[in-house]
Design a protein around this motif. Structure first.
Motif, PDB file in Angstrom:
ATOM      1  N   PRO A  71      -7.048   0.220  -9.733  1.00 52.43           N
ATOM      2  CA  PRO A  71      -6.290   1.777  -8.470  1.00 52.43           C
ATOM      3  C   PRO A  71      -6.865   3.745  -9.180  1.00 52.43           C
ATOM      4  CG  PRO A  71      -4.484   0.170  -9.004  1.00 52.43           C
ATOM      5  CD  PRO A  71      -5.695  -0.256 -10.043  1.00 52.43           C
ATOM      6  N   THR A 129      -2.970  -0.650  -0.371  1.00 54.16           N
ATOM      7  CA  THR A 129      -2.591  -1.006   0.757  1.00 54.16           C
ATOM      8  C   THR A 129      -2.903   0.142   1.906  1.00 54.16           C
ATOM      9  OG1 THR A 129      -0.264  -0.497   0.229  1.00 54.16           O
ATOM     10  CG2 THR A 129      -1.452  -2.700   0.179  1.00 54.16           C
ATOM     11  N   VAL A 167       0.923   4.547  -4.554  1.00 54.58           N
ATOM     12  CA  VAL A 167       2.535   4.524  -5.529  1.00 54.58           C
ATOM     13  C   VAL A 167       3.050   5.012  -6.527  1.00 54.58           C
ATOM     14  CG1 VAL A 167       1.797   2.109  -4.025  1.00 54.58           C
ATOM     15  CG2 VAL A 167       1.020   2.366  -7.068  1.00 54.58           C
ATOM     16  N   VAL A 196      -1.265  -9.071   1.077  1.00 54.45           N
ATOM     17  CA  VAL A 196      -1.028  -8.999   0.159  1.00 54.45           C
ATOM     18  C   VAL A 196      -1.016  -9.420  -1.009  1.00 54.45           C
ATOM     19  CG1 VAL A 196      -0.564  -7.124  -2.461  1.00 54.45           C
ATOM     20  CG2 VAL A 196      -0.802  -6.006   0.614  1.00 54.45           C
ATOM     21  N   ASP A 212      -0.791 -10.911  -5.485  1.00 47.71           N
ATOM     22  CA  ASP A 212      -1.098 -10.994  -6.949  1.00 47.71           C
ATOM     23  C   ASP A 212      -1.346 -11.880  -7.478  1.00 47.71           C
ATOM     24  OD1 ASP A 212      -0.208 -10.179  -9.576  1.00 47.71           O
ATOM     25  OD2 ASP A 212       0.951  -8.593  -9.142  1.00 47.71           O
ATOM     26  N   LEU A 237       8.372  -0.875  -8.111  1.00 47.63           N
ATOM     27  CA  LEU A 237       7.599   0.554  -7.386  1.00 47.63           C
ATOM     28  C   LEU A 237       8.056   1.276  -5.875  1.00 47.63           C
ATOM     29  CD1 LEU A 237       5.612  -1.330  -8.975  1.00 47.63           C
ATOM     30  CD2 LEU A 237       4.105  -0.203  -7.777  1.00 47.63           C
ATOM     31  N   VAL A 245       4.798  -7.343  -4.097  1.00 46.99           N
ATOM     32  CA  VAL A 245       5.110  -9.092  -3.291  1.00 46.99           C
ATOM     33  C   VAL A 245       5.336  -9.361  -5.177  1.00 46.99           C
ATOM     34  CG1 VAL A 245       3.028  -8.980  -1.970  1.00 46.99           C
ATOM     35  CG2 VAL A 245       2.059  -9.198  -4.175  1.00 46.99           C
ATOM     36  N   ALA A 246       5.456  -8.644  -6.453  1.00 54.47           N
ATOM     37  CA  ALA A 246       5.476  -9.370  -7.739  1.00 54.47           C
ATOM     38  C   ALA A 246       6.134  -8.253  -8.749  1.00 54.47           C
ATOM     39  CB  ALA A 246       4.399  -9.998  -8.402  1.00 54.47           C
ATOM     40  N   GLU A 266      -2.976   4.785  -7.119  1.00 58.01           N
ATOM     41  CA  GLU A 266      -3.830   4.589  -5.789  1.00 58.01           C
ATOM     42  C   GLU A 266      -3.243   3.536  -5.025  1.00 58.01           C
ATOM     43  OE1 GLU A 266      -8.119   3.235  -3.425  1.00 58.01           O
ATOM     44  OE2 GLU A 266      -7.758   3.130  -5.612  1.00 58.01           O
TER      45      GLU A 266
HETATM   46  N1  LIG Z   1      -1.976   0.057  -6.743  1.00 59.08           N
HETATM   47  C1  LIG Z   1      -0.713  -0.255  -6.338  1.00 59.08           C
HETATM   48  N2  LIG Z   1      -1.116  -0.020  -5.138  1.00 59.08           N
HETATM   49  C2  LIG Z   1      -0.221  -1.340  -3.940  1.00 59.08           C
HETATM   50  N3  LIG Z   1       0.539  -2.266  -4.637  1.00 59.08           N
HETATM   51  C3  LIG Z   1      -0.183  -2.286  -6.153  1.00 59.08           C
HETATM   52  C4  LIG Z   1      -0.581  -1.530  -6.921  1.00 59.08           C
HETATM   53  N4  LIG Z   1      -0.328  -1.842  -8.383  1.00 59.08           N
HETATM   54  C5  LIG Z   1       0.666  -2.754  -7.978  1.00 59.08           C
HETATM   55  N5  LIG Z   1       1.230  -2.839  -6.891  1.00 59.08           N
HETATM   56  C6  LIG Z   1       2.356  -3.703  -6.960  1.00 59.08           C
HETATM   57  O1  LIG Z   1       2.990  -3.748  -7.281  1.00 59.08           O
HETATM   58  C7  LIG Z   1       3.627  -4.946  -7.431  1.00 59.08           C
HETATM   59  C8  LIG Z   1       3.476  -5.045  -9.652  1.00 59.08           C
HETATM   60  O2  LIG Z   1       2.702  -4.246  -9.745  1.00 59.08           O
HETATM   61  P1  LIG Z   1       2.473  -5.028 -11.675  1.00 59.08           P
HETATM   62  O3  LIG Z   1       1.817  -6.051 -11.696  1.00 59.08           O
HETATM   63  O4  LIG Z   1       1.700  -3.361 -12.319  1.00 59.08           O
HETATM   64  O5  LIG Z   1       4.122  -4.239 -12.554  1.00 59.08           O
HETATM   65  P2  LIG Z   1       4.734  -4.626 -12.900  1.00 59.08           P
HETATM   66  O6  LIG Z   1       4.766  -6.471 -13.132  1.00 59.08           O
HETATM   67  O7  LIG Z   1       6.559  -4.731 -13.380  1.00 59.08           O
HETATM   68  O8  LIG Z   1       4.540  -4.552 -14.198  1.00 59.08           O
HETATM   69  P3  LIG Z   1       4.802  -4.871 -16.044  1.00 59.08           P
HETATM   70  O9  LIG Z   1       4.349  -6.373 -16.575  1.00 59.08           O
HETATM   71  O10 LIG Z   1       4.075  -3.534 -16.422  1.00 59.08           O
HETATM   72  O11 LIG Z   1       6.209  -4.405 -16.397  1.00 59.08           O
HETATM   73  C9  LIG Z   1       1.838  -5.730  -7.492  1.00 59.08           C
HETATM   74  O12 LIG Z   1       2.610  -7.156  -7.323  1.00 59.08           O
HETATM   75  C10 LIG Z   1       1.867  -4.734  -6.105  1.00 59.08           C
HETATM   76  O13 LIG Z   1       2.202  -5.802  -4.707  1.00 59.08           O
END
Ligand SMILES: Nc1ncnc2c1ncn2[C@@H]1O[C@H](COP(=O)(O)OP(=O)(O)OP(=O)(O)O)[C@@H](O)[C@H]1O
Ligand SMILES: [Mg+2]
Length: 308
Positions: free
Chosen positions: A78, A102, A43, A110, A112, A34, A19-20, A99
């Motif tokens: 996770p 979801t 993931v 979901v 964030d 991801l 979602v983000a 992990e």
């Molecule tokens: N363990 C998880 N299980 C399920 N969904 C996840 C998980 N980790 C992250 N996500 C999904 O991925 C999105 C982005 O994750 P995250 O904030 O870690 O990455 P990012 O903001 O791109 O990272 P960074 O700031 O390090 O560049 C989250 O908002 C969520 O939707």
């Protein structure tokens, strides 16, 4: 490059519930989001910019071998299954295997929520600091929270006759940036599916909110005792299964007066800390007041939704 044209290794696909954060982009093969390995239930998060990626990897590794406080944190993040190199769009990259929060959810909702008034780390340039301070201004300054994105399943109009039918609503960072404090609260209520609903669904909503609060309080209790780390620009990921919301399960064991594992709301509600690219050692052994400020206001928002 269309999203579907990404060259991914066999057995992996884009994480649909992301979602983000950084995502795949149509015309930029370098942009990677991801991935999901659904057979393994995990993931894969690409390591970000060199310093950020390394920091996040070290953070997860330190939890695995950590002392008391760090060991206690493991239940709130996770599970980590180590780094993995994969070739995506013909370029080898390192991913963190995590992990999937979801996992097993049929209709995953979901959200964030980024934590803290201050989202720039101690190494940030003046320019980065100014950029961060100009984002999500209204919610961030008052609540110490901001909303980079969420998805939620909601009953479709025909719900009365077909209670299982649902439509999905998704919003990204532009929506979050436009929110006032009141708008943030309303969005939280929307995310938790608060509405004029059947009695059954209200019972499910109450279970959901109480479980979210329980998990948030546990995370707060951890922050109140630890003096080791400060978390900048880190998020809480709140996940629940809409499919379980309307039907709090009435298994035989519950009817007999005891709970089984599947009756436990923790089996369909997960609140976990994610995104550790900007975790730093605590300065002068101080508690992380910045994170706790956001966490306390999130708890207040959820409580106000529960009690209204
Ligand atoms: N363990 C998880 N299980 C399920 N969904 C996840 C998980 N980790 C992250 N996500 C999904 O991925 C999105 C982005 O994750 P995250 O904030 O870690 O990455 P990012 O903001 O791109 O990272 P960074 O700031 O390090 O560049 C989250 O908002 C969520 O939707
Ligand atoms: Mg993020």
């Amino acid at each position: 490059m269309a999203q579907s044209e990404q060259e991914l290794p066999e057995g992996f696909r884009q994480l649909k519930t992301q979602v983000a954060g950084h995502t795949f982009e149509e015309s930029n093969a370098e942009a990677v989001g991801l991935l999901q390995d659904s057979r393994a239930g995990c993931v894969l998060k690409p390591l970000g910019k060199p310093e950020c990626g390394e920091r996040e990897l070290r953070f997860y590794e330190s939890l695995a071998s950590g002392d008391n406080d760090l060991a206690l944190l493991r239940g709130h993040v996770p599970r980590f299954y180590g780094p993995l190199k994969l070739v995506v769009n013909r370029r080898e990259r390192t991913f963190l295997r995590l992990e999937d929060l979801t996992r097993g959810m049929r209709q995953p909702c979901v959200m964030d929520v980024k934590m803290g008034k201050r989202t720039w780390d101690p190494a940030a340039s003046l320019n980065k600091r100014k950029l961060e301070e100009a984002k999500y201004v209204k919610c961030k300054q008052e609540l110490g929270l901001c909303l980079p994105g969420f998805q939620v399943y909601r009953p479709s109009r025909s719900d009365e006759e077909h209670p299982k039918e649902a439509t999905i609503l998704r919003h990204g960072k532009d929506y979050g940036k436009s929110l006032s404090v009141e708008g943030f609260k309303q969005t939280m209520a929307l995310f938790f599916n608060i509405s004029r609903d059947s009695r059954n669904r209200r019972a499910g909503t109450e279970l959901l909110l109480n479980e979210v609060l329980r998990q948030l309080q546990e995370i707060l209790a951890w922050f109140q005792r630890q003096r080791q780390l400060h978390f900048y620009a880190s998020s809480l990921l709140i996940c629940y299964d809409y499919a379980r919301l309307g039907n709090p399960p009435m298994s035989q064991s519950l009817l007999n007066g005891h709970r089984s594992k599947e009756d436990d709301p923790a089996s369909w509600v997960q609140v976990r800390m994610i995104d550790f690219a900007h975790v730093y050692p605590a300065e002068q052994g101080q508690p992380d007041e910045n994170y706790m400020f956001g966490l306390r206001s999130l708890i207040q928002v959820v409580q106000s939704i529960l009690h209204r």
